[in-house]
Scaffold this motif. Structure first.
Motif, mmCIF file in Angstrom:
data_model
loop_
_atom_site.group_PDB
_atom_site.id
_atom_site.type_symbol
_atom_site.label_atom_id
_atom_site.label_comp_id
_atom_site.label_asym_id
_atom_site.label_seq_id
_atom_site.Cartn_x
_atom_site.Cartn_y
_atom_site.Cartn_z
ATOM 1 N N ARG A 6 19.067 -0.902 30.961
ATOM 2 C CA ARG A 6 19.850 -0.353 29.947
ATOM 3 C C ARG A 6 18.794 0.635 29.230
ATOM 4 N N PRO A 7 19.560 1.790 28.927
ATOM 5 C CA PRO A 7 18.817 3.000 28.211
ATOM 6 C C PRO A 7 18.441 2.305 26.802
ATOM 7 N N ALA A 8 17.434 2.859 26.207
ATOM 8 C CA ALA A 8 16.888 2.686 24.989
ATOM 9 C C ALA A 8 17.073 1.422 24.518
ATOM 10 N N ASN A 9 16.031 0.556 25.153
ATOM 11 C CA ASN A 9 16.392 -0.858 24.992
ATOM 12 C C ASN A 9 15.044 -1.495 24.305
ATOM 13 N N ILE A 10 15.261 -2.809 23.913
ATOM 14 C CA ILE A 10 14.177 -3.640 23.447
ATOM 15 C C ILE A 10 13.990 -4.607 24.814
ATOM 16 N N GLY A 11 12.855 -4.641 25.162
ATOM 17 C CA GLY A 11 12.395 -5.332 26.365
ATOM 18 C C GLY A 11 13.002 -6.601 26.197
ATOM 19 N N PRO A 12 14.051 -7.233 27.108
ATOM 20 C CA PRO A 12 14.585 -8.489 26.756
ATOM 21 C C PRO A 12 13.670 -9.606 26.723
ATOM 22 N N GLU A 13 12.531 -9.880 27.829
ATOM 23 C CA GLU A 13 12.051 -11.072 28.029
ATOM 24 C C GLU A 13 10.642 -10.807 26.690
ATOM 25 N N TRP A 14 10.218 -9.918 26.548
ATOM 26 C CA TRP A 14 9.296 -9.482 25.328
ATOM 27 C C TRP A 14 9.873 -10.170 24.159
ATOM 28 N N LYS A 15 11.120 -9.554 23.675
ATOM 29 C CA LYS A 15 11.869 -9.945 22.639
ATOM 30 C C LYS A 15 12.120 -11.706 22.434
ATOM 31 N N ARG A 16 12.428 -12.305 23.454
ATOM 32 C CA ARG A 16 12.649 -13.649 23.593
ATOM 33 C C ARG A 16 11.358 -14.521 23.517
ATOM 34 N N HIS A 17 10.441 -13.830 24.334
ATOM 35 C CA HIS A 17 9.147 -14.754 24.478
ATOM 36 C C HIS A 17 8.186 -14.483 23.031
ATOM 37 N N CYS A 18 8.231 -13.310 22.563
ATOM 38 C CA CYS A 18 7.497 -12.962 21.375
ATOM 39 C C CYS A 18 7.824 -13.058 20.164
ATOM 40 N N ALA A 19 9.392 -12.955 20.067
ATOM 41 C CA ALA A 19 10.135 -13.337 19.061
ATOM 42 C C ALA A 19 9.766 -12.319 17.656
ATOM 43 N N PRO A 20 9.903 -10.973 17.692
ATOM 44 C CA PRO A 20 9.396 -10.238 16.655
ATOM 45 C C PRO A 20 10.501 -10.259 15.586
ATOM 46 N N ALA A 21 10.199 -10.038 14.562
ATOM 47 C CA ALA A 21 11.001 -10.286 13.362
ATOM 48 C C ALA A 21 11.903 -8.907 13.490
ATOM 49 N N PRO A 22 13.409 -9.192 12.969
ATOM 50 C CA PRO A 22 14.066 -8.001 12.868
ATOM 51 C C PRO A 22 13.471 -6.794 12.033
ATOM 52 N N ALA A 23 12.922 -7.245 10.825
ATOM 53 C CA ALA A 23 12.325 -6.112 10.058
ATOM 54 C C ALA A 23 11.248 -5.077 10.770
ATOM 55 N N GLU A 24 10.860 -5.606 11.906
ATOM 56 C CA GLU A 24 9.959 -4.780 12.461
ATOM 57 C C GLU A 24 10.550 -3.661 13.046
ATOM 58 N N PHE A 25 11.671 -3.833 13.201
ATOM 59 C CA PHE A 25 12.555 -2.502 14.004
ATOM 60 C C PHE A 25 13.134 -1.626 12.958
ATOM 61 N N GLU A 26 13.137 -2.123 11.548
ATOM 62 C CA GLU A 26 13.497 -1.278 10.602
ATOM 63 C C GLU A 26 12.332 -0.326 10.259
ATOM 64 N N LYS A 27 11.195 -0.938 10.380
ATOM 65 C CA LYS A 27 9.788 -0.203 10.432
ATOM 66 C C LYS A 27 9.606 0.722 11.558
ATOM 67 N N VAL A 28 10.201 0.505 12.784
ATOM 68 C CA VAL A 28 10.154 1.298 13.903
ATOM 69 C C VAL A 28 10.936 2.659 13.651
ATOM 70 N N SER A 29 12.299 2.511 12.964
ATOM 71 C CA SER A 29 13.050 3.501 12.741
ATOM 72 C C SER A 29 12.615 4.330 11.820
#
Length: 239
Positions: free
Chosen positions: A184-207
């Motif tokens: 998928r384009p512009a994706n969050i790595g699915p296995e990284w997301k599942r395994h490392c469980a980053p908080a949603p707030a992290e992506f607010e910081k990325v934005s």
């Protein structure tokens, strides 16, 4: 060279921006299961920094040597490619005497140790770089922001842009990775997301980071619309 993992197929080194290069390679995750992976190369004068190193063929290495002298290699993510994380770092340390930059707490293959610890606000391997760290990730993970061209994010596993299966995928890997939500384009790595469980707030910081482009370790460069596209992904995945 026989003590290093075998070199696998890769494409040509391409110049994405001035002194910023990108090459797509591959890795065999298991017999019959090959996926693509990519390396970003930054040049400062005649000094090269390799981010998420991919071993090149002898012809590829000659092309690399034309660009400059390899002095730094960077490992941005601990989870990156799972068991194949940092697979080719020992090769580049042996061939060029390159210095290894990584986050604190990272382990390395081939008996390597970190030469320079990466931290936000600290020393960087080359100019115009700043570091973003996913503080909540269960395994160390970071990204660079290259402060040129209106901002270029360079990512390991966290942000990906496999918009389609490329020539380096085996059929089995293509089928499995498509079903697993990786292609998928512009994706969050699915296995990284599942395994490392980053908080949603992290992506607010990325934005809120200053960038326009993405150079991922999985997929192709996402130019001009990276921030807009990724913010839409964040909204969809964390709505």
């Amino acid at each position: 060279m026989t003590r290093f993992p075998s070199q696998t197929p890769h494409g040509e080194i391409s110049e994405v921006f001035s002194d910023v290069f990108f090459v797509t390679g591959s890795v065999d995750m298991m017999p019959g299961f090959r996926i693509s992976r990519s390396m970003t190369i930054l040049r400062d004068g005649d000094i090269l920094t390799l981010i998420s190193p991919v071993r090149l063929s002898e012809a590829g290495l000659k092309g690399l040597d034309v660009l400059g002298r390899v002095e730094n290699i960077v490992k941005l993510g601990s989870y990156h490619l799972g068991a194949h994380n940092g697979l080719d770092n020992p090769f580049y340390v042996d061939r060029y005497g390159a210095k290894l930059w990584a986050l604190a707490g990272m382990e390395h293959k081939g008996g390597l140790s970190t030469d320079h610890i990466l931290k936000a606000g600290g020393d960087m391997p080359t100019r115009d770089l700043s570091l973003f760290v996913y503080e909540s990730s269960k395994m160390p993970e970071a990204m660079f922001v290259l402060n040129r061209e209106d901002g270029v994010v360079i990512a390991a596993d966290s942000l990906q842009n496999w918009s389609e299966v490329d020539e380096f995928f085996s059929e089995a890997a293509a089928n499995a990775m498509t079903k697993g939500g990786f292609i998928r384009p512009a994706n969050i790595g699915p296995e990284w997301k599942r395994h490392c469980a980053p908080a949603p707030a992290e992506f607010e910081k990325v934005s809120k980071l200053p960038f326009r482009h993405l150079l991922p370790s999985h997929g192709t460069p996402l130019l001009n619309t990276a921030k807009t596209d990724l913010v839409q992904t964040f909204s969809h995945q964390f709505s």
